[in-house]
Write a protein that holds these residues in place. Sequence first.
Motif, PDB file in Angstrom:
ATOM      1  N   CYS A 119       0.054  -6.918   5.859  1.00 63.95           N
ATOM      2  CA  CYS A 119       0.177  -6.910   4.407  1.00 63.95           C
ATOM      3  C   CYS A 119      -0.817  -7.789   3.684  1.00 63.95           C
ATOM      4  O   CYS A 119      -0.475  -8.433   2.704  1.00 63.95           O
ATOM      5  CB  CYS A 119       1.609  -7.311   4.062  1.00 63.95           C
ATOM      6  N   ARG A 124       1.175 -18.252   1.474  1.00 67.19           N
ATOM      7  CA  ARG A 124       1.956 -18.578   0.275  1.00 67.19           C
ATOM      8  C   ARG A 124       2.001 -20.064  -0.054  1.00 67.19           C
ATOM      9  O   ARG A 124       2.649 -20.465  -1.005  1.00 67.19           O
ATOM     10  CB  ARG A 124       3.365 -17.972   0.380  1.00 67.19           C
ATOM     11  N   GLY A 185       5.503  -9.680  11.489  1.00 66.72           N
ATOM     12  CA  GLY A 185       5.069  -8.773  12.561  1.00 66.72           C
ATOM     13  C   GLY A 185       6.008  -7.621  12.831  1.00 66.72           C
ATOM     14  O   GLY A 185       5.758  -6.809  13.727  1.00 66.72           O
ATOM     15  N   ALA A 186       7.103  -7.524  12.060  1.00 65.17           N
ATOM     16  CA  ALA A 186       8.119  -6.506  12.370  1.00 65.17           C
ATOM     17  C   ALA A 186       7.623  -5.077  12.138  1.00 65.17           C
ATOM     18  O   ALA A 186       8.268  -4.127  12.560  1.00 65.17           O
ATOM     19  CB  ALA A 186       9.394  -6.759  11.567  1.00 65.17           C
ATOM     20  N   PRO A 391       9.659   1.055   0.964  1.00 64.63           N
ATOM     21  CA  PRO A 391       9.373  -0.117   1.805  1.00 64.63           C
ATOM     22  C   PRO A 391       8.689  -1.279   1.074  1.00 64.63           C
ATOM     23  O   PRO A 391       8.701  -2.400   1.574  1.00 64.63           O
ATOM     24  CB  PRO A 391       8.449   0.442   2.881  1.00 64.63           C
ATOM     25  N   TRP A 397       8.097 -10.411  -2.084  1.00 64.76           N
ATOM     26  CA  TRP A 397       8.062 -11.864  -1.858  1.00 64.76           C
ATOM     27  C   TRP A 397       7.838 -12.639  -3.160  1.00 64.76           C
ATOM     28  O   TRP A 397       8.036 -13.863  -3.173  1.00 64.76           O
ATOM     29  CB  TRP A 397       6.950 -12.209  -0.855  1.00 64.76           C
TER      30      TRP A 397
END
Length: 678
Positions: A119, A124, A185-186, A391, A397
């Motif tokens: 992504c 962050r 990593g999912a 998704p 976030w």
Amino acid sequence: SSPAAAQASAARQVNGDFIRANAAEKKTPDWPSYGLDYAESRFSKLDQVNAGNVKQLGLAWSYNLESTRGVEATPLVVDGIMYVTASWSVVHAIDTRTGQKLWSFDPQVDKSKGFRGCCDVVNRGVALHEGKVYVGAYDGRLIALDAATGQKVWEKNTIEGQKGSYTITGAPRVFKGKVIIGNGGAEYGVRGYVTAYDAKTGEQKWRWFVVPGDPAKPFEDESMARAAKTWDPSGKYWEAGGGGTAWDSFAFDPELNLMYVGTGNGSPWAHRKRSPKGGDNLYLGSVVALNPDTGKYVWHYQETPGDNWDYTSTQSMILANVTLGGKARKVLLHAPKNGFFFVIDRTNGKFISAKNFVDVNWATGYDKNGRPVEIAAARQNDKPGDSIPGPFGAHNWHPMSFNPQTGLAYLPAQNIPVNLMDDKDWKFDQNAPGRPHAALGWNTAMAINAEPPKSKPFGRLVAWDPVAQKEAWGVDYVSPWNGGTLTTAGNLVFQGTADGRLVAYNAKTGEKLWETATGTGVVAAPATYMVDGKQYVSVAVGWGGVYGLAQRATERQGPGTVYTFAVGGTAKMPDFVQYRMDKLVQGVKYDPAKVQAGTMLYVSNCVFCHGVPGVDRGGNIPNLGYMDAAYIENLDKFILKGPAMARGMPDFTGKLSGDDIESIKAFIQGTADAIRPK
Ligand code: PQQ
């Protein structure tokens, strides 16, 4: 005092007492932790800048982060020294009195490995503790720096010994002298976990896995034995890891001695591939409370049982004290990807209420036990169906904030509809043409955009009343993927937008009070703090994150920049570069018979970052439909060990043959020719 002296003393004083005292004080002068305080409220008690004078805000200074990819960091500021991160996990220390660099630290992440995360190569932000700055590097290292000099003090590889495509994008937190870090990593097939390291030495103190491993091996603890009962071993979920990655959100309640973990989606996405006989698949899509001393599981509340849609619960959690039915309650506020706003009793994990804050098509609501009432069609993935939220989430976030004076939570809501269908032939780690991103390790078990989605994307700032469980006010935006929020005792809400503005609203009413151009789209959340008696508002700007790779809502891009605003500021905006989208690529010779094969190869190798040529607009990664013909003609030189590897382009040597590359070229030029206005 001199910048150097301030710098040396600034971070040295930060510890648990400091963070608590800063939050308890009438004013919160510093911003010492990702979400400002342990409760992650992002509510500043400063009111020097307020609804009355916010119109006078002007730019005090800007700082070039020398970054062209997404910037997601909340800047931390103590005694006027700012610590902020750019893409590729690069840390900058800045003197806010002048806007000048004190030091920067580049962990030298191997840029050709950018594809190992889903992504964008984002970060962050940092954590501070007793003179050290902690950053989680994209490649899985947790690094402690000397806050005064930026020199490395210790470094730990947090993914050592684990198999799979792990990355770190989240900000570490320090709870009780331990640095807490998760990973991502999912989307690739990993098993999520959270680790605590001694802040001084880097020694590992504990690790808690989010989902069970291979049941043929001993479970790490009781929580894993219990979780394994909710998974069907015939799905061999441990091969793809199961997921659950805690890639963003943590909070801490010192009185209860509980830390909270927001957990991620299932890996692979399709429930019936992971766990064919069903089951809740603990602890996916959950809020989990751990003992911060030991990492032992205390309780959980699962928001999305048996996740089937990439519904992470990693979104920002806020610990608030509210009055419900005349009783003072310690609650946890949460608006995860699945589109419902949750109020949970944070002392014991008991469900209090949930209400959807956008339209959703997977559940009608929650029953009194906190189970979703699902709409059956949402799991019927034999044929294409729009997933709402998709998704990208109804909230990703981008941090939300909560203002106890208004009683409202301010959350960047959205929908980006995505059409999903099961990939019937999916096998773990099997690359095949036409399988989205599979060549780079994506293991979703879903065919994405099997048909174009019917509904339209949107973005909206939602001011949510968690007691009444309803929207108090909202503001619609031209695009999804707007920035995180900050709220203040000056009755203000600040938010950056995808279309390149920083806006201040009246926190009670939603009336727009002030806005300024930011040159490019904003995804991060602003912070505010006092220096020498003056209040500043800072925001790190840099378009990106997963939606920002191939899409955008501004005409200009990067460089990543920190803006700092103050009443009466008069500094000049920096220049931004025009996105290129003037001419569709023309004249590349190709064999039309290869377009079909090229389409399938493009979908599995290129589309996720580069978008559809000439159809998508290009984000912080160029859309190949708008390149010069010479670039496409020489595509092999960029795909195979090319110069762009230093900017994040993977090396496709051994993965794509010369003939494959010819097919991809045919697809790019063929698509440009097909859509060119006649
Ligand atoms: N990261 C972003 C971003 O920074 O823009 C957006 C997302 C992530 C998602 O929508 C995800 O689903 C996601 N998932 C994982 C994961 O499953 O491990 C990790 C990350 C990440 O680390 O950034 C994201």
